[in-house]
Write a protein that holds these residues in place. Sequence first.
Motif, short mmCIF file in Angstrom:
data_model
loop_
_atom_site.label_atom_id
_atom_site.label_comp_id
_atom_site.label_asym_id
_atom_site.label_seq_id
_atom_site.Cartn_x
_atom_site.Cartn_y
_atom_site.Cartn_z
N PRO A 1 10.42 4.76 6.61
CA PRO A 1 9.07 4.91 7.15
C PRO A 1 8.10 3.81 6.69
CG PRO A 1 9.51 6.57 5.47
CD PRO A 1 10.79 5.84 5.72
N ILE A 2 8.37 3.23 5.54
CA ILE A 2 7.50 2.14 5.07
C ILE A 2 7.74 0.88 5.90
CG2 ILE A 2 6.81 0.74 3.07
CD1 ILE A 2 6.29 3.86 2.87
N ALA A 3 9.00 0.54 6.10
CA ALA A 3 9.32 -0.64 6.92
C ALA A 3 8.76 -0.48 8.33
CB ALA A 3 10.83 -0.86 6.96
N LEU A 4 8.85 0.72 8.87
CA LEU A 4 8.31 0.96 10.21
C LEU A 4 6.80 0.70 10.24
CD1 LEU A 4 8.80 1.93 13.11
CD2 LEU A 4 8.43 4.27 12.28
N ARG A 5 6.09 1.15 9.23
CA ARG A 5 4.64 0.92 9.19
C ARG A 5 4.31 -0.55 8.96
NH1 ARG A 5 5.54 5.99 8.44
NH2 ARG A 5 3.99 7.56 8.98
N ILE A 6 5.09 -1.22 8.10
CA ILE A 6 4.86 -2.65 7.86
C ILE A 6 5.10 -3.43 9.15
CG2 ILE A 6 5.70 -4.70 6.61
CD1 ILE A 6 4.07 -2.84 4.81
N ALA A 7 6.06 -3.00 9.96
CA ALA A 7 6.33 -3.67 11.24
C ALA A 7 5.08 -3.70 12.12
CB ALA A 7 7.48 -2.98 11.97
N PHE A 8 4.21 -2.73 11.95
CA PHE A 8 2.96 -2.66 12.71
C PHE A 8 1.77 -3.01 11.82
CE2 PHE A 8 5.88 0.21 14.95
CZ PHE A 8 5.86 -0.40 16.20
N GLY A 9 2.03 -3.84 10.82
CA GLY A 9 1.01 -4.22 9.85
C GLY A 9 -0.23 -4.83 10.46
N ASN A 10 -0.08 -5.54 11.56
CA ASN A 10 -1.25 -6.16 12.19
C ASN A 10 -2.22 -5.11 12.74
OD1 ASN A 10 0.76 -5.52 14.14
ND2 ASN A 10 -0.27 -6.83 15.64
N LEU A 11 -1.79 -3.87 12.84
CA LEU A 11 -2.64 -2.80 13.34
C LEU A 11 -3.25 -1.96 12.20
CD1 LEU A 11 -0.40 -1.67 16.32
CD2 LEU A 11 -2.35 -3.23 16.37
N HIS A 12 -2.88 -2.29 10.97
CA HIS A 12 -3.42 -1.62 9.78
C HIS A 12 -4.63 -2.36 9.25
CE1 HIS A 12 -0.39 1.38 8.51
NE2 HIS A 12 0.53 0.54 8.96
N SER A 13 -5.42 -1.68 8.46
CA SER A 13 -6.46 -2.38 7.70
C SER A 13 -5.78 -2.91 6.42
CB SER A 13 -7.59 -1.43 7.32
OG SER A 13 -7.16 -0.49 6.36
N ALA A 14 -6.41 -3.88 5.78
CA ALA A 14 -5.86 -4.45 4.54
C ALA A 14 -5.75 -3.36 3.47
CB ALA A 14 -6.72 -5.60 4.06
N SER A 15 -6.74 -2.48 3.39
CA SER A 15 -6.69 -1.43 2.37
C SER A 15 -5.57 -0.43 2.65
CB SER A 15 -8.03 -0.72 2.25
OG SER A 15 -8.34 -0.01 3.43
N GLN A 16 -5.30 -0.14 3.93
CA GLN A 16 -4.19 0.76 4.26
C GLN A 16 -2.86 0.15 3.81
OE1 GLN A 16 -4.87 1.08 8.54
NE2 GLN A 16 -5.09 3.31 8.35
N LEU A 17 -2.69 -1.13 4.08
CA LEU A 17 -1.45 -1.79 3.70
C LEU A 17 -1.26 -1.81 2.19
CD1 LEU A 17 -1.32 -4.76 6.24
CD2 LEU A 17 0.30 -2.86 6.06
N LYS A 18 -2.33 -2.12 1.46
CA LYS A 18 -2.24 -2.15 0.00
C LYS A 18 -1.93 -0.76 -0.56
CE LYS A 18 -4.98 -6.23 -0.73
NZ LYS A 18 -6.22 -6.83 -1.17
N SER A 19 -2.54 0.25 0.02
CA SER A 19 -2.29 1.63 -0.41
C SER A 19 -0.85 2.03 -0.11
CB SER A 19 -3.27 2.57 0.30
OG SER A 19 -3.00 3.90 -0.03
N LEU A 20 -0.37 1.65 1.06
CA LEU A 20 1.01 1.93 1.46
C LEU A 20 1.98 1.28 0.48
CD1 LEU A 20 2.85 3.07 3.80
CD2 LEU A 20 2.68 0.80 4.81
N GLN A 21 1.74 0.01 0.15
CA GLN A 21 2.61 -0.71 -0.77
C GLN A 21 2.57 -0.07 -2.16
OE1 GLN A 21 1.40 -4.57 -2.19
NE2 GLN A 21 3.50 -5.33 -2.04
N ALA A 22 1.39 0.28 -2.64
CA ALA A 22 1.26 0.87 -3.97
C ALA A 22 2.02 2.20 -4.05
CB ALA A 22 -0.21 1.07 -4.33
N ALA A 23 1.86 3.03 -3.04
CA ALA A 23 2.55 4.33 -3.03
C ALA A 23 4.06 4.13 -2.97
CB ALA A 23 2.07 5.17 -1.86
#
Length: 171
Positions: free
Chosen positions: A98-120
């Motif tokens: 599920p993380i790789a799937l979300r990263i694949a759509f990283g251009n549609l995330h905010s920077a804070s969402q991506l950082k939070s996703l990575q930290a978790a």
Amino acid sequence: MADSGVNPTAAALLGLLHEGPMTGGQLMAAAERRLAPYWSMTRSQVYRELPVLAEKGLVRLGKPGPRMSQPYAITASGKRTFSKWLAEDPGRDTIRNPIALRIAFGNLHSASQLKSLQAAANEYHTEALARVREQVKNAKKEGDPYDASALEFAVAYHKAALSWLKSAPVG
């Protein structure tokens, strides 16, 4: 290859029942303890498969215990079926991260969402890696090289995930 007629969840239950009779709850606990680092099973899958295995004569029901818990024991037919399953081609791996799937759509995330996703994800994989390393150590101590080897797969998986997370474009 032989056609055992059982799916991987049913086969896992048959494999666990080689340890002795268990209730559905005990099977779920054994699956969590032994298989969870590399193979997921849900409670609903366990309780859906047990009556099917009983109907096929691969397990037999024991005497009901407290709160109507029903122990199951593997039959000779269940052992033969499990042996056939072991001899079958295991098929291809299925990857669903599920993380790789979300990263694949990283251009549609905010920077804070991506950082939070990575930290978790980092926190999860770091904790899971520590747990599974302990399981490997225990399996080796108990003299079970096969269980230890399967658990080493989970160690390598969590290490790979942590390595990948370091290079994922989240910043």
